[in-house]
Design an enzyme around this catalytic site. Sequence first.
Site, PDB file in Angstrom:
ATOM      1  N   SER A 100      -2.397 -59.832  73.404  1.00 58.78           N
ATOM      2  CA  SER A 100      -2.755 -59.360  72.244  1.00 58.78           C
ATOM      3  C   SER A 100      -4.048 -58.732  72.379  1.00 58.78           C
ATOM      4  O   SER A 100      -4.212 -58.088  73.456  1.00 58.78           O
ATOM      5  CB  SER A 100      -1.897 -60.123  71.752  1.00 58.78           C
ATOM      6  OG  SER A 100      -1.812 -58.314  70.153  1.00 58.78           O
ATOM      7  N   ASP A 112       9.187 -59.785  73.909  1.00 59.66           N
ATOM      8  CA  ASP A 112       8.049 -59.427  72.451  1.00 59.66           C
ATOM      9  C   ASP A 112       8.618 -58.277  71.634  1.00 59.66           C
ATOM     10  O   ASP A 112       8.799 -56.922  71.700  1.00 59.66           O
ATOM     11  CB  ASP A 112       6.817 -58.659  73.694  1.00 59.66           C
ATOM     12  CG  ASP A 112       6.266 -58.781  72.524  1.00 59.66           C
ATOM     13  OD1 ASP A 112       5.469 -58.550  71.816  1.00 59.66           O
ATOM     14  OD2 ASP A 112       4.464 -59.496  73.672  1.00 59.66           O
ATOM     15  N   HIS A 127       6.263 -62.545  71.910  1.00 57.09           N
ATOM     16  CA  HIS A 127       4.723 -62.207  71.554  1.00 57.09           C
ATOM     17  C   HIS A 127       3.522 -63.261  71.683  1.00 57.09           C
ATOM     18  O   HIS A 127       2.887 -63.353  72.019  1.00 57.09           O
ATOM     19  CB  HIS A 127       4.311 -61.335  70.401  1.00 57.09           C
ATOM     20  CG  HIS A 127       3.420 -60.610  70.168  1.00 57.09           C
ATOM     21  ND1 HIS A 127       2.635 -59.158  71.478  1.00 57.09           N
ATOM     22  CD2 HIS A 127       2.294 -60.649  69.132  1.00 57.09           C
ATOM     23  CE1 HIS A 127       2.208 -59.379  70.823  1.00 57.09           C
ATOM     24  NE2 HIS A 127       1.083 -60.032  69.687  1.00 57.09           N
TER      25      HIS A 127
END
Length: 384
Positions: free
Chosen positions: A159, A243, A275
């Site tokens: 991320s 996600d 995610h």
Amino acid sequence: MVSYVNALLYGVGGLVVAGMALLVALQERLVYVPVLPGLTKSYPITPARLRLPYEDVWLQSSDGVRLHAWFIKLFPDCRGPTLLFFQENAGNIAHRLDMVRIMLQRLQCNVFMLSYRGYGASDGFPSQHGITKDAQAALDHLSQRTDIDTSRIVVFGRSLGGAVGAVVTKNNPDKVAALILENTFTSILDLAGVLFPFLKWFIGSSGAKGPKVLNFLVRSPWNTIDVVGEIKQPILFISGLQDEMIPPSQMQMLYAKAAARNRQCVLVEFPDGMHMDTWHSGGDRYWRTVKEFLLQHASERNESSKSDTGASCSSQKHFVRRSCHFPRPAAKMQKKKYVKYPLVYNSFLRHLTQLTTSFTIREDFNHEITLFRFAKQLPVKDAI
């Protein structure tokens, strides 16, 4: 009548300007979340709680900010690959220890976990400029160590950490052997249009529609899409197709941009990956993918050295043998909807501390340690 219309227009214009000013003033709080709601900034646990041998490392960035990190080695003489891990946005490195513990066992590697400035025990306040300096300080520290194979340093970013990792990899082609990006955004500018749809006509990357008049106000753009195109090292892109925060299409765009100039790129998609839990839902296939990538691009310089004592992690026994049981996550979301509004986003982070699943690690002497693994499984309809 005209006066009423003018007053209405001025009122709406004033609200828009005030809203934009608020977003500009508070953008760091939206981009960086070092403290999860309801929790403290300090580490809830340390690697010692999991009986992992580790070293507290204190660094100083080039602008003088004091930084903290954990260097976790599989065993003291392990000279296998060393992963420089850059975490996601929310929380601190202690919240990733459950994943790192499995990473050590499955990949037979060392892991260096950096706390960005403003996160965990590190001083300062987070910003793109500052975190970039922090990442460089961590890499410089690793490259100067004599107890690891510095030719086998691999950057692993998830991320926000992927954006950080891409920059430090591009800037250090002689120090980083390879890069792993997981569920990373193309840019904060693009992500803003996903989280805040009313901004998509005023903010975005070079490929976005609209005038993009607010781009210059963004202090942490993190244009990963531009960075990956300049990286020469091998790149593994890991994408969770479920996600709920970053559209998987952004990972596909990153891969396409990098692969256009770099033939050592590969994109691996995990149908059930969300995610934060792609490493968990991906199971054996996830770890097998990463391990094969490391074997291909971060192998030992001299294959004959494998017979030497301490030459690689796989040639040694673990300090403590453990068996872990990981229950499957609760019922999955039927169709992922992206968190699109500020109130929803804040509520999402608030509920993140409540919607947790626990797992138990059983040590050889039957001692049980209960940790909490954060699971982002909150549908938008439940967050509103």
